[in-house]
Structure formats: structure tokens, C-alpha cells
Motif scaffolding. Structure first.
Motif, mmCIF file in Angstrom:
data_model
loop_
_atom_site.group_PDB
_atom_site.id
_atom_site.type_symbol
_atom_site.label_atom_id
_atom_site.label_comp_id
_atom_site.label_asym_id
_atom_site.label_seq_id
_atom_site.Cartn_x
_atom_site.Cartn_y
_atom_site.Cartn_z
ATOM 1 N N TRP A 1 20.426 37.880 20.488
ATOM 2 C CA TRP A 1 21.392 38.612 19.672
ATOM 3 C C TRP A 1 22.287 37.640 18.901
ATOM 4 O O TRP A 1 22.514 37.800 17.701
ATOM 5 C CB TRP A 1 22.246 39.520 20.549
ATOM 6 C CG TRP A 1 23.288 40.286 19.780
ATOM 7 C CD1 TRP A 1 23.071 41.254 18.846
ATOM 8 C CD2 TRP A 1 24.700 40.113 19.868
ATOM 9 N NE1 TRP A 1 24.277 41.717 18.339
ATOM 10 C CE2 TRP A 1 25.290 41.042 18.956
ATOM 11 C CE3 TRP A 1 25.534 39.303 20.639
ATOM 12 C CZ2 TRP A 1 26.671 41.146 18.794
ATOM 13 C CZ3 TRP A 1 26.913 39.416 20.480
ATOM 14 C CH2 TRP A 1 27.460 40.321 19.568
ATOM 15 N N THR A 2 22.779 36.607 19.592
ATOM 16 C CA THR A 2 23.609 35.602 18.927
ATOM 17 C C THR A 2 22.813 34.880 17.847
ATOM 18 O O THR A 2 23.321 34.615 16.754
ATOM 19 C CB THR A 2 24.125 34.574 19.961
ATOM 20 O OG1 THR A 2 24.746 35.268 21.041
ATOM 21 C CG2 THR A 2 25.138 33.628 19.337
ATOM 22 N N TRP A 3 21.563 34.583 18.158
ATOM 23 C CA TRP A 3 20.695 33.911 17.190
ATOM 24 C C TRP A 3 20.463 34.794 15.963
ATOM 25 O O TRP A 3 20.415 34.298 14.831
ATOM 26 C CB TRP A 3 19.369 33.570 17.858
ATOM 27 C CG TRP A 3 18.471 32.737 17.001
ATOM 28 C CD1 TRP A 3 17.461 33.171 16.194
ATOM 29 C CD2 TRP A 3 18.517 31.318 16.859
ATOM 30 N NE1 TRP A 3 16.855 32.112 15.571
ATOM 31 C CE2 TRP A 3 17.492 30.956 15.958
ATOM 32 C CE3 TRP A 3 19.311 30.325 17.412
ATOM 33 C CZ2 TRP A 3 17.243 29.644 15.594
ATOM 34 C CZ3 TRP A 3 19.070 29.011 17.057
ATOM 35 C CH2 TRP A 3 18.057 28.674 16.158
ATOM 36 N N HIS A 4 20.315 36.109 16.186
ATOM 37 C CA HIS A 4 20.130 37.049 15.078
ATOM 38 C C HIS A 4 21.332 37.023 14.136
ATOM 39 O O HIS A 4 21.179 37.050 12.903
ATOM 40 C CB HIS A 4 19.920 38.459 15.622
ATOM 41 C CG HIS A 4 19.805 39.517 14.562
ATOM 42 N ND1 HIS A 4 18.734 39.602 13.705
ATOM 43 C CD2 HIS A 4 20.657 40.535 14.211
ATOM 44 C CE1 HIS A 4 18.906 40.622 12.875
ATOM 45 N NE2 HIS A 4 20.061 41.193 13.152
ATOM 46 N N LEU A 5 22.536 36.971 14.713
ATOM 47 C CA LEU A 5 23.743 36.882 13.890
ATOM 48 C C LEU A 5 23.723 35.606 13.046
ATOM 49 O O LEU A 5 24.100 35.620 11.873
ATOM 50 C CB LEU A 5 24.992 36.887 14.781
ATOM 51 C CG LEU A 5 25.286 38.175 15.557
ATOM 52 C CD1 LEU A 5 26.527 37.993 16.428
ATOM 53 C CD2 LEU A 5 25.463 39.356 14.607
ATOM 54 N N PHE A 6 23.259 34.525 13.660
ATOM 55 C CA PHE A 6 23.182 33.255 12.941
ATOM 56 C C PHE A 6 22.172 33.326 11.800
ATOM 57 O O PHE A 6 22.431 32.863 10.680
ATOM 58 C CB PHE A 6 22.807 32.140 13.922
ATOM 59 C CG PHE A 6 22.342 30.875 13.260
ATOM 60 C CD1 PHE A 6 23.234 30.086 12.549
ATOM 61 C CD2 PHE A 6 21.018 30.482 13.335
ATOM 62 C CE1 PHE A 6 22.801 28.919 11.929
ATOM 63 C CE2 PHE A 6 20.580 29.322 12.726
ATOM 64 C CZ PHE A 6 21.478 28.535 12.019
ATOM 65 N N MET A 7 21.012 33.919 12.061
ATOM 66 C CA MET A 7 19.968 33.992 11.052
ATOM 67 C C MET A 7 20.375 34.869 9.867
ATOM 68 O O MET A 7 19.965 34.640 8.737
ATOM 69 C CB MET A 7 18.672 34.531 11.664
ATOM 70 C CG MET A 7 18.026 33.599 12.682
ATOM 71 S SD MET A 7 17.627 31.966 11.994
ATOM 72 C CE MET A 7 16.329 32.412 10.839
ATOM 73 N N GLN A 8 21.195 35.883 10.162
ATOM 74 C CA GLN A 8 21.670 36.755 9.083
ATOM 75 C C GLN A 8 22.674 36.050 8.180
ATOM 76 O O GLN A 8 22.673 36.243 6.964
ATOM 77 C CB GLN A 8 22.312 38.019 9.665
ATOM 78 C CG GLN A 8 21.325 39.068 10.139
ATOM 79 C CD GLN A 8 22.008 40.351 10.528
ATOM 80 O OE1 GLN A 8 23.092 40.352 11.105
ATOM 81 N NE2 GLN A 8 21.376 41.479 10.195
ATOM 82 N N SER A 9 23.538 35.251 8.785
ATOM 83 C CA SER A 9 24.617 34.607 8.024
ATOM 84 C C SER A 9 24.275 33.186 7.592
ATOM 85 O O SER A 9 24.864 32.667 6.639
ATOM 86 C CB SER A 9 25.892 34.577 8.860
ATOM 87 O OG SER A 9 25.694 33.785 10.023
ATOM 88 N N HIS A 10 23.357 32.527 8.350
ATOM 89 C CA HIS A 10 23.016 31.122 8.120
ATOM 90 C C HIS A 10 24.269 30.237 8.192
ATOM 91 O O HIS A 10 24.377 29.239 7.494
ATOM 92 C CB HIS A 10 22.325 30.925 6.767
ATOM 93 C CG HIS A 10 21.007 31.621 6.677
ATOM 94 N ND1 HIS A 10 19.873 31.147 7.303
ATOM 95 C CD2 HIS A 10 20.646 32.777 6.061
ATOM 96 C CE1 HIS A 10 18.864 31.968 7.071
ATOM 97 N NE2 HIS A 10 19.307 32.970 6.312
ATOM 98 N N SER A 11 25.199 30.658 9.041
ATOM 99 C CA SER A 11 26.435 29.898 9.236
ATOM 100 C C SER A 11 26.753 29.832 10.723
ATOM 101 O O SER A 11 26.865 30.871 11.397
ATOM 102 C CB SER A 11 27.593 30.559 8.490
ATOM 103 O OG SER A 11 28.823 29.931 8.830
ATOM 104 N N ALA A 12 26.900 28.612 11.232
ATOM 105 C CA ALA A 12 27.215 28.446 12.649
ATOM 106 C C ALA A 12 28.597 28.988 12.984
ATOM 107 O O ALA A 12 28.874 29.321 14.141
ATOM 108 C CB ALA A 12 27.134 26.966 13.025
ATOM 109 N N ALA A 13 29.469 29.098 11.987
ATOM 110 C CA ALA A 13 30.832 29.583 12.224
ATOM 111 C C ALA A 13 30.833 31.004 12.786
ATOM 112 O O ALA A 13 31.727 31.383 13.545
ATOM 113 C CB ALA A 13 31.643 29.531 10.931
ATOM 114 N N VAL A 14 29.818 31.784 12.430
ATOM 115 C CA VAL A 14 29.748 33.172 12.885
ATOM 116 C C VAL A 14 29.551 33.253 14.394
ATOM 117 O O VAL A 14 30.042 34.185 15.051
ATOM 118 C CB VAL A 14 28.602 33.912 12.159
ATOM 119 C CG1 VAL A 14 28.412 35.318 12.713
ATOM 120 C CG2 VAL A 14 28.884 33.964 10.666
ATOM 121 N N VAL A 15 28.837 32.290 14.966
ATOM 122 C CA VAL A 15 28.512 32.360 16.387
ATOM 123 C C VAL A 15 29.455 31.536 17.265
ATOM 124 O O VAL A 15 29.329 31.570 18.487
ATOM 125 C CB VAL A 15 27.061 31.902 16.635
ATOM 126 C CG1 VAL A 15 26.096 32.804 15.913
ATOM 127 C CG2 VAL A 15 26.859 30.455 16.199
#
Length: 254
Positions: free
Chosen positions: A54-68
Motif C-alpha cells: 500500500w505504501t509502495w502504491h502511494l509512492f508509485m502514484q506520486s513518484h515522490s518519497a516525501a509522500v511516504v
């Protein structure tokens, strides 16, 4: 990873079997089995992989490590809290161990995303190496190629204790802006030290296998299956993080 005893994993040492209700020391209730521990380990791994995905999915959507990053901190702090609770309240492990795994998945997903930004493909490589190492060592242990003798146990405990003390010292000194550039760098010394640490982390898996087998043989209570699975997860998380670190050093040289 304090409280080093018969195994260097603080969650898995023979001291935890002393006086447990439901063990051969007292009751005739259901007891710990190898298959039961394997099943519980699988459940914990699925929990960790679900939240990490789930965390990885958030990263892939935003392409920003700041989101996770928030997930990373929630998982790290929450995971530490529930790890301590599980260690000191073993009978709560059927509840606290899955919560620990879910929180640890958040942390691992966040950390993996941060590494992935700089080194594409590093996460899947570290995951593959972690599970590959576990399977190889499990086969070596079950075949008798690796035997947990007293010298072997003490050697792994001493090495693990030294590593943990160094990490604590490094953390304290970082507050005074003192860094170990050579050790943490991607030079030959830094890579060599990381290889040694990965090796020690991997050998802890052998001690964990021995602990679980001992618990089943001694007739530990049924909830110790969750506790044994939790302890194995602790070692796997450590091994994965050290492999991430090692791979990042190799990739920094490219």
C-alpha cells in the motif's frame, strides 16, 4: 536488539520458556508446533507485505518519497512500541505480533521507496536476497550442514552485540555531527563491513530456527507460535535493511 541471551535475537532466547503457562512445566493445554509457527510466520509476512504494498502504491502514484515519509515514521515508531510490548508480554503476541507486522510493513515500504528513488530496482533485489538467504539457511539447518553448537551461538551473540553497540554509539555521536564516513561509505572498507554485518544478520536466522525447534520440543504454550514468528520477523527485517544498505553501496560505485 538488546537482552542478548541464548540467541542474539532479543525476542527469541530460551529464557522465555521458563515458567510459561501451558508448557511442559505445568499445564496440559495445546502446545507450540513447528507447522503452527510456520503458518503464523506466513501470516505475519502477508501482513507486512500488504501494508508495504500500500505504501509502495502511494509512492508509485506520486513518484515522490516525501509522500511516504509519514508512513515511514508511523511504522518505525509504532513498530518499535509493539515490538517492545510483544517482547515483554509474550501472551499478547497473537494480537500484538500482527499489529507489529502491519506497522513494520509501513516502515519498510517507506524506506524501500526512499532507496528506490535513488537506486531503481534495489527493493526487489533486496527482497529476493532476503528470502533466498532464509531458504538456503533453513535447508542448511534442517540438513545438519549448520549445527547450533555453544561456540557457534556465543560467536553470533557476541558479533551481534558488537554491531548493536556500534549502531547505538553512531546514533549518539550523530547528534554531535560526528560521522563514520569510511564505514558508511561505498569504498572497499564500507562494503566489507556491510558484508560482515549481512553475514551476522543471516546467521541469526539459524539461531531463530533453533529457538523455534526448541520451543516445539519443550512443549511451549500455543501462543508461543506467534511469538516465535514475531522473533523471526525481527531478524528478517534487520537482514532486509542491511541488504538494502549493502546494495546501495554497490550501486553508488556504478
Amino acid at each position: 536488539m538488546a537482552q542478548l541471551m541464548r540467541t542474539s535475537n532479543p525476542a527469541l532466547n530460551e529464557k522465555v520458556f521458563r515458567g510459561l503457562p501451558g508448557s511442559t512445566y505445568g499445564s496440559m493445554g495445546e502446545t507450540m508446533t513447528l507447522q503452527g509457527t510456520v503458518n503464523k510466520t506466513g501470516i505475519l509476512l502477508l501482513c507486512a507485505m500488504a501494508t508495504a504494498a500500500w505504501t509502495w502504491h502511494l509512492f508509485m502514484q506520486s513518484h515522490s518519497a516525501a509522500v511516504v515519509v509519514p508512513m515511514l515514521w508511523i511504522g518505525t515508531i509504532g513498530g518499535l512500541v509493539f515490538a517492545l510490548v510483544t517482547t515483554f508480554k509474550k501472551e499478547w503476541s497473537p494480537v500484538t505480533a500482527p499489529i507489529y507486522a502491519l506497522l513494520e510493513g509501513l516502515a519498510l515500504g517507506g524506506i524501500s521507496a526512499v532507496f528506490e528513488v535513488r537506486f531503481p530496482g534495489i527493493a526487489i533485489e533486496a527482497v529476493s536476497l532476503t528470502f533466498g538467504t532464509m531458504l538456503v539457511l533453513l535447508m542448511a539447518y534442517k540438513s545438519g550442514m549448520i549445527r547450533v553448537t555453544q561456540k557457534f551461538r556465543l560467536g553470533v551473540i557476541a558479533a551481534t552485540g558488537a554491531i548493536m553497540l556500534f549502531y547505538v554509539l553512531e546514533m549518539v555521536l550523530s547528534f554531535f555531527h560526528i560521522q563514520f564516513a569510511t564505514i558508511n561509505g561505498s569504498g572497499p572498507i564500507g562494503i566489507g563491513i556491510s558484508l560482515v554485518i549481512v553475514g551476522i544478520a543471516a546467521l541469526n536466522l539459524v539461531l531463530d530456527f533453533d529457538f523455534i525447534e526448541t520451543g516445539a520440543r519443550m512443549g511451549a504454550p500455543k501462543y508461543m507460535e506467534w511469538y516465535g514468528a514475531f522473533g523471526l520477523m525481527v531478524t528478517l527485517v534487520w537482514l532486509y535493511l542491511e541488504l538494502l544498505r549493502l546494495l546501495s553501496k554497490f550501486k553508488s560505485r556504478d
